[in-house]
Design an enzyme around this catalytic site. Structure first.
Site, mmCIF file in Angstrom:
data_model
loop_
_atom_site.group_PDB
_atom_site.id
_atom_site.type_symbol
_atom_site.label_atom_id
_atom_site.label_comp_id
_atom_site.label_asym_id
_atom_site.label_seq_id
_atom_site.Cartn_x
_atom_site.Cartn_y
_atom_site.Cartn_z
ATOM 1 N N THR A 205 0.836 -1.207 0.000
ATOM 2 C CA THR A 205 0.000 0.000 0.000
ATOM 3 C C THR A 205 0.865 1.249 0.000
ATOM 4 O OG1 THR A 205 -1.786 -1.170 1.118
ATOM 5 C CG2 THR A 205 -1.843 1.235 1.214
ATOM 6 N N HIS B 17 3.974 10.396 -7.157
ATOM 7 C CA HIS B 17 4.783 10.861 -8.291
ATOM 8 C C HIS B 17 3.884 11.349 -9.421
ATOM 9 C CE1 HIS B 17 8.562 9.771 -6.591
ATOM 10 N NE2 HIS B 17 8.444 8.453 -6.747
ATOM 11 N N HIS C 11 2.809 5.902 -2.778
ATOM 12 C CA HIS C 11 4.027 6.642 -3.125
ATOM 13 C C HIS C 11 4.096 6.884 -4.636
ATOM 14 C CE1 HIS C 11 8.368 7.686 -2.952
ATOM 15 N NE2 HIS C 11 8.425 7.014 -4.106
ATOM 16 N N GLU C 12 3.881 5.836 -5.420
ATOM 17 C CA GLU C 12 3.956 5.970 -6.883
ATOM 18 C C GLU C 12 2.848 6.882 -7.416
ATOM 19 O OE1 GLU C 12 6.658 5.068 -8.367
ATOM 20 O OE2 GLU C 12 7.366 3.999 -6.593
ATOM 21 N N ASP D 108 10.778 12.332 -5.153
ATOM 22 C CA ASP D 108 11.246 11.617 -3.967
ATOM 23 C C ASP D 108 11.851 12.593 -2.969
ATOM 24 O OD1 ASP D 108 10.702 8.881 -4.620
ATOM 25 O OD2 ASP D 108 12.319 8.975 -6.089
#
Length: 190
Positions: free
Chosen positions: A120, A129, A125-126, A135
């Site tokens: 998860t 982006h 996180h992706e 990052d």
């Protein structure tokens, strides 16, 4: 005749007093809402078998954290701004902010899961982006965008206040459609 004139004047004064008193206690008219509607971004996870629950949780975290974007699953056969696929490598994504009608790619890599990272957290996180967040490595677990540097015990899949504010800013007033996407692919290997 004098009395009728007096009654008319007294009646008008009483009506004016009553109208003024009523207006003082009346609710103000509601203010118009000048905030822009949320930008809707569709995602397609039809090629991300095994990640459905993690993607749904990551999407829910973003939708609960920011008010000016809405991530929704694309109906089958429709175009999606965010293409999500499962791969055997390290997670990676195109750096946004993705525009409505634009397209970015998210790869959810099983290599990170094999090494012990939370699915998860990886999905959220992706998606971050895709929404325009780079990052923040190295970083603590409390920063979603610290990615793998949060460690394998890190389960935080919710953006912190700074990350939320940045996405809110990038999509302020629905203007994300006017911003160019960076187009860089960020690979989240340690």
């Amino acid at each position: 005749m004098l009395h009728s004139r007096w009654f008319k004047t007294a009646g008008a004064a009483a009506a004016l007093t009553l109208a003024t008193a009523t207006a003082a206690y009346a609710s103000p008219a509601p203010s118009p809402d000048y905030t822009a509607a949320a930008v809707t971004l569709r995602y397609d996870d039809s090629r991300a078998a095994g990640w459905e629950a993690a993607i749904a949780a990551g999407v829910a975290n973003w939708n609960a954290s920011v008010s000016n974007i809405r991530l929704v699953e694309a109906a089958p056969g429709t175009r999606a701004e965010i293409q999500i696929i499962a791969t055997s490598g390290w997670p990676q994504a195109t750096l946004g902010p993705v525009r409505p009608g634009g397209q970015v790619r998210v790869e959810l890599g099983s290599q990170a899961v094999t090494e012990g990272h939370d699915k998860t957290r990886i999905a959220a996180h992706e998606l971050g982006h895709s929404l325009g967040l780079p990052d923040t490595k190295p970083g603590p677990c409390s920063q979603l965008m610290s990615g793998s540097t949060g460690g394998t015990t890190c389960k935080n899949a919710t953006p912190n206040a700074t990350e939320r504010a940045r996405v809110q800013s990038l999509y302020a007033n629905g203007l994300a459609s006017l911003l160019p996407t960076d187009g860089r692919v960020l690979v989240d290997a340690p």
